[in-house]
Design a protein around this motif. Structure first.
Motif, PDB file in Angstrom:
ATOM      1  N   ARG A  48     -41.291 -14.305  50.033  1.00  0.00           N
ATOM      2  CA  ARG A  48     -40.540 -14.479  48.787  1.00  0.00           C
ATOM      3  C   ARG A  48     -41.156 -13.674  47.639  1.00  0.00           C
ATOM      4  NH1 ARG A  48     -39.392 -18.804  51.827  1.00  0.00           N
ATOM      5  NH2 ARG A  48     -37.481 -19.998  51.437  1.00  0.00           N
ATOM      6  N   THR A  49     -42.468 -13.700  47.504  1.00  0.00           N
ATOM      7  CA  THR A  49     -43.097 -12.930  46.430  1.00  0.00           C
ATOM      8  C   THR A  49     -42.881 -11.434  46.653  1.00  0.00           C
ATOM      9  OG1 THR A  49     -45.246 -13.016  47.586  1.00  0.00           O
ATOM     10  CG2 THR A  49     -44.842 -14.671  45.876  1.00  0.00           C
ATOM     11  N   SER A  50     -42.937 -10.997  47.898  1.00  0.00           N
ATOM     12  CA  SER A  50     -42.676  -9.590  48.204  1.00  0.00           C
ATOM     13  C   SER A  50     -41.251  -9.216  47.828  1.00  0.00           C
ATOM     14  CB  SER A  50     -42.908  -9.318  49.693  1.00  0.00           C
ATOM     15  OG  SER A  50     -44.264  -9.477  50.039  1.00  0.00           O
ATOM     16  N   THR A  51     -40.310 -10.109  48.104  1.00  0.00           N
ATOM     17  CA  THR A  51     -38.903  -9.846  47.785  1.00  0.00           C
ATOM     18  C   THR A  51     -38.685  -9.710  46.288  1.00  0.00           C
ATOM     19  OG1 THR A  51     -38.213 -11.101  49.747  1.00  0.00           O
ATOM     20  CG2 THR A  51     -36.539 -10.677  48.078  1.00  0.00           C
ATOM     21  N   ILE A  52     -39.260 -10.611  45.512  1.00  0.00           N
ATOM     22  CA  ILE A  52     -39.081 -10.576  44.058  1.00  0.00           C
ATOM     23  C   ILE A  52     -39.679  -9.304  43.466  1.00  0.00           C
ATOM     24  CG2 ILE A  52     -39.646 -11.718  41.890  1.00  0.00           C
ATOM     25  CD1 ILE A  52     -37.528 -13.133  43.653  1.00  0.00           C
ATOM     26  N   LEU A  53     -40.876  -8.942  43.905  1.00  0.00           N
ATOM     27  CA  LEU A  53     -41.513  -7.718  43.419  1.00  0.00           C
ATOM     28  C   LEU A  53     -40.718  -6.485  43.853  1.00  0.00           C
ATOM     29  CD1 LEU A  53     -45.192  -8.766  44.130  1.00  0.00           C
ATOM     30  CD2 LEU A  53     -44.231  -8.295  41.860  1.00  0.00           C
ATOM     31  N   LEU A  55     -37.486  -6.354  44.425  1.00  0.00           N
ATOM     32  CA  LEU A  55     -36.249  -6.296  43.654  1.00  0.00           C
ATOM     33  C   LEU A  55     -36.489  -5.716  42.260  1.00  0.00           C
ATOM     34  CD1 LEU A  55     -34.537  -9.665  44.643  1.00  0.00           C
ATOM     35  CD2 LEU A  55     -33.686  -7.355  45.101  1.00  0.00           C
ATOM     36  N   GLY A  56     -37.640  -6.027  41.677  1.00  0.00           N
ATOM     37  CA  GLY A  56     -37.958  -5.465  40.368  1.00  0.00           C
ATOM     38  C   GLY A  56     -37.991  -3.947  40.395  1.00  0.00           C
ATOM     39  N   ALA A  57     -38.616  -3.390  41.437  1.00  0.00           N
ATOM     40  CA  ALA A  57     -38.672  -1.934  41.583  1.00  0.00           C
ATOM     41  C   ALA A  57     -37.325  -1.363  42.016  1.00  0.00           C
ATOM     42  CB  ALA A  57     -39.748  -1.560  42.598  1.00  0.00           C
ATOM     43  N   MET A 150     -36.984   2.080  50.524  1.00  0.00           N
ATOM     44  CA  MET A 150     -36.375   1.032  49.696  1.00  0.00           C
ATOM     45  C   MET A 150     -35.160   0.427  50.392  1.00  0.00           C
ATOM     46  SD  MET A 150     -38.106   0.655  46.823  1.00  0.00           S
ATOM     47  CE  MET A 150     -37.248   0.349  45.293  1.00  0.00           C
ATOM     48  N   HIS A 151     -34.326   1.273  50.985  1.00  0.00           N
ATOM     49  CA  HIS A 151     -33.135   0.758  51.663  1.00  0.00           C
ATOM     50  C   HIS A 151     -33.495   0.040  52.961  1.00  0.00           C
ATOM     51  CE1 HIS A 151     -31.122   3.498  48.817  1.00  0.00           C
ATOM     52  NE2 HIS A 151     -30.110   2.671  48.950  1.00  0.00           N
ATOM     53  N   PHE A 152     -34.543   0.500  53.617  1.00  0.00           N
ATOM     54  CA  PHE A 152     -35.003  -0.178  54.831  1.00  0.00           C
ATOM     55  C   PHE A 152     -35.459  -1.598  54.495  1.00  0.00           C
ATOM     56  CE2 PHE A 152     -38.380  -1.566  57.656  1.00  0.00           C
ATOM     57  CZ  PHE A 152     -37.849  -1.336  58.914  1.00  0.00           C
ATOM     58  N   PHE A 153     -36.241  -1.743  53.433  1.00  0.00           N
ATOM     59  CA  PHE A 153     -36.723  -3.072  53.060  1.00  0.00           C
ATOM     60  C   PHE A 153     -35.593  -3.951  52.536  1.00  0.00           C
ATOM     61  CE2 PHE A 153     -40.944  -1.128  53.199  1.00  0.00           C
ATOM     62  CZ  PHE A 153     -41.644  -2.137  53.853  1.00  0.00           C
ATOM     63  N   ILE A 177     -28.186 -13.775  47.665  1.00  0.00           N
ATOM     64  CA  ILE A 177     -27.350 -13.438  46.506  1.00  0.00           C
ATOM     65  C   ILE A 177     -28.030 -12.381  45.635  1.00  0.00           C
ATOM     66  CG2 ILE A 177     -26.405 -14.328  44.347  1.00  0.00           C
ATOM     67  CD1 ILE A 177     -25.919 -16.992  45.851  1.00  0.00           C
ATOM     68  N   LEU A 178     -29.326 -12.553  45.381  1.00  0.00           N
ATOM     69  CA  LEU A 178     -30.061 -11.583  44.571  1.00  0.00           C
ATOM     70  C   LEU A 178     -30.070 -10.199  45.221  1.00  0.00           C
ATOM     71  CD1 LEU A 178     -33.150 -13.649  43.326  1.00  0.00           C
ATOM     72  CD2 LEU A 178     -31.297 -12.708  41.931  1.00  0.00           C
ATOM     73  N   LEU A 179     -30.250 -10.158  46.537  1.00  0.00           N
ATOM     74  CA  LEU A 179     -30.265  -8.880  47.252  1.00  0.00           C
ATOM     75  C   LEU A 179     -28.905  -8.198  47.196  1.00  0.00           C
ATOM     76  CD1 LEU A 179     -32.424 -10.049  50.261  1.00  0.00           C
ATOM     77  CD2 LEU A 179     -33.014  -8.132  48.767  1.00  0.00           C
ATOM     78  N   VAL A 180     -27.846  -8.957  47.375  1.00  0.00           N
ATOM     79  CA  VAL A 180     -26.487  -8.394  47.314  1.00  0.00           C
ATOM     80  C   VAL A 180     -26.190  -7.891  45.900  1.00  0.00           C
ATOM     81  CG1 VAL A 180     -24.025  -8.918  47.498  1.00  0.00           C
ATOM     82  CG2 VAL A 180     -25.617  -9.758  49.237  1.00  0.00           C
TER      83      VAL A 180
END
Length: 198
Positions: A48-53, A55-57, A150-153, A177-180
């Protein structure tokens, strides 16, 4: 560029992220033990922390193109450090994955080829976030590597959380939802950029 009033800038973001995620993992292991349960909790938390960071980038440039605000300016200015922070978080994730394999005496599934490829990509992206390796790779090569990564992750996170939705809708639907929304934001910004060029 606006956004300099935010207290965390540059390498301080990386240091803060490393300390925060490391402390989180330590607390999980302290209260839940360094066993299978503790490792699985650390794996979920660091994902989850990896996802949030990430998404910021991932949205920094697109968000700033659509809405030039102090926050979007800060994200754009510091997206390199958010990306490196994501790599730090995912290193903790790898430690927890290795720990799970160790505490289960190898009974836990080992990393799949796509997961290993993801870490190779992450390593390459992190190294080329520094000026000298980036210059060696070249502007075109850098763009291809980072766009691919970036697209792979993004796809990897989306697939992983979507697959787990039936087991825990409440836990994983916000991330999906955040990823979409992040991808939609990038597509809208890209379309706007093409219209301006045309």
């Amino acid at each position: 560029m606006r956004g300099t009033k935010f207290p965390l800038q540059g390498w301080r973001i990386v240091g803060f992220s490393a300390l925060t995620v490391g402390t989180m993992v330590a607390i999980i292991w302290l209260f839940h033990g360094i066993d299978e349960q503790g490792m699985r909790m650390a794996i979920r938390a660091t994902a989850r922390t990896s996802t949030i960071l990430f998404l910021g980038a991932f949205v920094a440039s697109s968000l700033h193109k659509l809405w030039s605000t102090p926050l979007s300016a800060w994200l754009l200015k510091n997206r390199r450090y958010l990306g490196i922070s994501m790599a730090v978080s995912h290193t903790y994730h790898a430690i927890a994955l290795s720990g799970l394999w160790f505490v289960t005496a190898g009974a836990a599934p080992s990393s799949n080829p796509l997961g290993l490829f993801g870490y190779v990509l992450l390593f390459a992206m992190t190294v080329t976030s520094f000026n000298r390796p980036a210059a060696w790779l070249g502007k075109r090569g850098w763009k291809i590597l980072h766009s691919t990564g970036m697209h792979f992750f993004w796809l990897g996170f989306l697939f992983e959380y979507s697959f787990k939705l039936p087991n825990s809708m409440l836990s994983y639907s916000p991330l999906v939802i955040l990823l979409v929304l992040a991808m939609m934001l990038r597509l809208v910004a890209s379309r706007k950029q093409k219209e301006l060029v045309a």
